[in-house]
Design a protein around this motif. Structure first.
Motif, PDB file in Angstrom:
ATOM      1  N   LYS A 265       0.831  -1.209   0.000  1.00 41.61           N
ATOM      2  CA  LYS A 265       0.000   0.000   0.000  1.00 41.61           C
ATOM      3  C   LYS A 265       0.865   1.259   0.000  1.00 41.61           C
ATOM      4  N   PRO A 266       0.670   2.149  -0.966  1.00 40.86           N
ATOM      5  CA  PRO A 266       1.383   3.427  -0.930  1.00 40.86           C
ATOM      6  C   PRO A 266       0.989   4.236   0.301  1.00 40.86           C
ATOM      7  N   ASP A 267       1.884   5.054   0.786  1.00 39.36           N
ATOM      8  CA  ASP A 267       1.590   5.860   1.972  1.00 39.36           C
ATOM      9  C   ASP A 267       0.392   6.768   1.761  1.00 39.36           C
ATOM     10  N   ALA A 268       0.164   7.186   0.525  1.00 40.90           N
ATOM     11  CA  ALA A 268      -0.927   8.114   0.246  1.00 40.90           C
ATOM     12  C   ALA A 268      -2.296   7.444   0.267  1.00 40.90           C
ATOM     13  N   ALA A 269      -2.320   6.123   0.220  1.00 40.84           N
ATOM     14  CA  ALA A 269      -3.592   5.395   0.199  1.00 40.84           C
ATOM     15  C   ALA A 269      -4.073   5.101   1.616  1.00 40.84           C
ATOM     16  N   ALA A 270      -5.389   5.198   1.809  1.00 42.46           N
ATOM     17  CA  ALA A 270      -6.016   4.846   3.088  1.00 42.46           C
ATOM     18  C   ALA A 270      -6.742   3.520   2.904  1.00 42.46           C
ATOM     19  N   LEU A 271      -6.438   2.547   3.758  1.00 48.21           N
ATOM     20  CA  LEU A 271      -7.005   1.204   3.625  1.00 48.21           C
ATOM     21  C   LEU A 271      -7.943   0.889   4.780  1.00 48.21           C
ATOM     22  N   THR A 272      -9.168   0.500   4.431  1.00 44.97           N
ATOM     23  CA  THR A 272     -10.169   0.097   5.416  1.00 44.97           C
ATOM     24  C   THR A 272     -10.629  -1.322   5.107  1.00 44.97           C
ATOM     25  N   ILE A 273     -10.725  -2.153   6.132  1.00 42.48           N
ATOM     26  CA  ILE A 273     -11.216  -3.516   5.968  1.00 42.48           C
ATOM     27  C   ILE A 273     -12.493  -3.671   6.780  1.00 42.48           C
ATOM     28  N   LEU A 274     -13.584  -4.012   6.101  1.00 43.04           N
ATOM     29  CA  LEU A 274     -14.873  -4.245   6.740  1.00 43.04           C
ATOM     30  C   LEU A 274     -15.127  -5.742   6.823  1.00 43.04           C
ATOM     31  N   VAL A 275     -15.522  -6.233   7.983  1.00 45.74           N
ATOM     32  CA  VAL A 275     -15.776  -7.666   8.136  1.00 45.74           C
ATOM     33  C   VAL A 275     -17.068  -7.909   8.896  1.00 45.74           C
ATOM     34  N   ALA A 276     -17.674  -9.060   8.611  1.00 44.53           N
ATOM     35  CA  ALA A 276     -18.815  -9.516   9.393  1.00 44.53           C
ATOM     36  C   ALA A 276     -18.337 -10.396  10.534  1.00 44.53           C
ATOM     37  N   ASP A 277     -17.270 -11.152  10.299  1.00 44.11           N
ATOM     38  CA  ASP A 277     -16.695 -12.056  11.289  1.00 44.11           C
ATOM     39  C   ASP A 277     -15.390 -11.472  11.824  1.00 44.11           C
ATOM     40  N   PRO A 278     -15.343 -11.095  13.103  1.00 43.94           N
ATOM     41  CA  PRO A 278     -14.127 -10.491  13.684  1.00 43.94           C
ATOM     42  C   PRO A 278     -12.887 -11.356  13.545  1.00 43.94           C
ATOM     43  N   CYS A 279     -13.050 -12.675  13.446  1.00 42.83           N
ATOM     44  CA  CYS A 279     -11.890 -13.570  13.325  1.00 42.83           C
ATOM     45  C   CYS A 279     -11.080 -13.277  12.074  1.00 42.83           C
ATOM     46  N   LYS A 280     -11.710 -12.683  11.091  1.00 40.98           N
ATOM     47  CA  LYS A 280     -10.999 -12.382   9.851  1.00 40.98           C
ATOM     48  C   LYS A 280      -9.970 -11.265  10.021  1.00 40.98           C
ATOM     49  N   LEU A 281     -10.025 -10.577  11.157  1.00 49.34           N
ATOM     50  CA  LEU A 281      -9.090  -9.476  11.395  1.00 49.34           C
ATOM     51  C   LEU A 281      -7.815  -9.933  12.098  1.00 49.34           C
ATOM     52  N   ASP A 282      -7.759 -11.174  12.522  1.00 49.23           N
ATOM     53  CA  ASP A 282      -6.581 -11.655  13.248  1.00 49.23           C
ATOM     54  C   ASP A 282      -5.300 -11.460  12.444  1.00 49.23           C
ATOM     55  N   SER A 283      -5.374 -11.679  11.137  1.00 48.93           N
ATOM     56  CA  SER A 283      -4.174 -11.621  10.311  1.00 48.93           C
ATOM     57  C   SER A 283      -3.722 -10.203   9.987  1.00 48.93           C
ATOM     58  N   VAL A 284      -4.534  -9.193  10.333  1.00 44.24           N
ATOM     59  CA  VAL A 284      -4.143  -7.811  10.017  1.00 44.24           C
ATOM     60  C   VAL A 284      -3.795  -7.010  11.264  1.00 44.24           C
ATOM     61  N   ALA A 285      -3.836  -7.644  12.423  1.00 46.63           N
ATOM     62  CA  ALA A 285      -3.569  -6.932  13.676  1.00 46.63           C
ATOM     63  C   ALA A 285      -2.187  -6.296  13.704  1.00 46.63           C
ATOM     64  N   LYS A 286      -1.233  -6.899  13.014  1.00 54.73           N
ATOM     65  CA  LYS A 286       0.140  -6.397  13.029  1.00 54.73           C
ATOM     66  C   LYS A 286       0.329  -5.174  12.137  1.00 54.73           C
ATOM     67  N   PHE A 287      -0.644  -4.879  11.310  1.00 54.76           N
ATOM     68  CA  PHE A 287      -0.541  -3.726  10.417  1.00 54.76           C
ATOM     69  C   PHE A 287      -1.216  -2.517  11.068  1.00 54.76           C
ATOM     70  N   LYS A 288      -0.436  -1.528  11.401  1.00 52.54           N
ATOM     71  CA  LYS A 288      -0.951  -0.387  12.163  1.00 52.54           C
ATOM     72  C   LYS A 288      -1.670   0.634  11.285  1.00 52.54           C
ATOM     73  N   ASP A 289      -1.308   0.689  10.006  1.00 53.98           N
ATOM     74  CA  ASP A 289      -1.866   1.711   9.124  1.00 53.98           C
ATOM     75  C   ASP A 289      -3.092   1.189   8.375  1.00 53.98           C
TER      76      ASP A 289
END
Length: 244
Positions: free
Chosen positions: A189-213
């Motif tokens: 992801k370029p620094d200029a881009a803003a990334l949002t992840i929408l989920v129905a199941d919270p478990c799907k966010l486990d793999s992105v916890a390490k990404f702060k931006d």
């Protein structure tokens, strides 16, 4: 001459702002009809391509997500986008295209309920779940009965998407992406881009916890098809990144 894949379009061709929407497995461009219409009403030209192997398109040389992404490169060569949205496997395609986003121009990227990492066991389960609609042919009424938040047109486009795709799409794309691992692409992801992840199941966010931006949002009471259940949430998040 570079060819551009088949696509659906909303809004004026002369609009100064652009959005690109990428559908998921066993679906088609019109899956985004409500999200696309709402974004177009905000003054955007919205384009939603049909992926290889979907909506009567022939498959590519293989079934890798990267091959699906490479097929969409003409869109990024022809224009720059203010908003890029992907659902499910389409979100993985978007991740594979992050490196082609502008380095300095702000881009709002929204991923809808993606499975970024799957174990071998989960992939076996996925083969059954992802192919069930294609093999069992639920009707519009079936979808409405099991998804009370959907509109009739949502169910109709879902039926069409499953019927005009390839019966073996699910198996082919699961088998073609072993191991199923895509979270590392967030680093493109370029620094200029803003990334949002929408989920129905919270478990799907486990793999992105390490990404702060990365902005993560859990959508209560949503199904995998958040763009049918709560299209306004997707539009709000997409525009939020642009307006901030």
């Amino acid at each position: 001459m570079t060819t551009v894949p088949s696509a659906s379009q909303w809004g004026s061709p002369t609009a100064s702002r652009r959005a690109l929407l990428v559908h998921g497995l066993n679906s088609s461009s019109h899956t985004f009809h409500r999200v696309a219409s709402a974004i177009a009403a905000k003054g955007y030209l919205v384009v939603a391509p049909n992926l290889l192997g979907h909506a009567l398109r022939k498959p590519g040389i293989d079934f890798k997500v990267q091959t699906l992404a490479d097929d969409l490169l003409p869109y990024f060569q022809a224009a720059e986008y203010d908003i890029v949205i992907g659902h499910s496997m389409g979100a993985l395609v978007v991740l594979s295209l992050l490196k082609h986003l502008p380095k300095t121009k702000p881009t709002s990227v929204v991923l809808i309920d993606p499975s970024l990492e799957l174990t071998a066991e989960q992939m076996v389960d996925g083969r059954v779940r992802f192919s069930s609609d294609v093999r069992n042919h639920p009707t519009t009424e079936d979808y409405l009965a099991s998804n009370p938040l959907w509109k009739r047109e949502d169910a109709m486009w879902r039926v069409l998407g499953t019927q005009i795709g390839r019966v073996t799409n699910s198996d082919d794309h699961i088998d073609g992406n072993v191991p199923w691992s895509f979270s590392h692409l967030i680093t493109d992801k370029p620094d200029a881009a803003a990334l949002t992840i929408l989920v129905a199941d919270p478990c799907k966010l486990d793999s992105v916890a390490k990404f702060k931006d990365v902005r993560t949002v859990i959508v209560p009471n949503a199904s995998h098809f958040i763009h049918y259940d709560f299209p306004e949430v997707i539009v709000e998040e997409a525009l939020r990144n642009i307006e901030e």
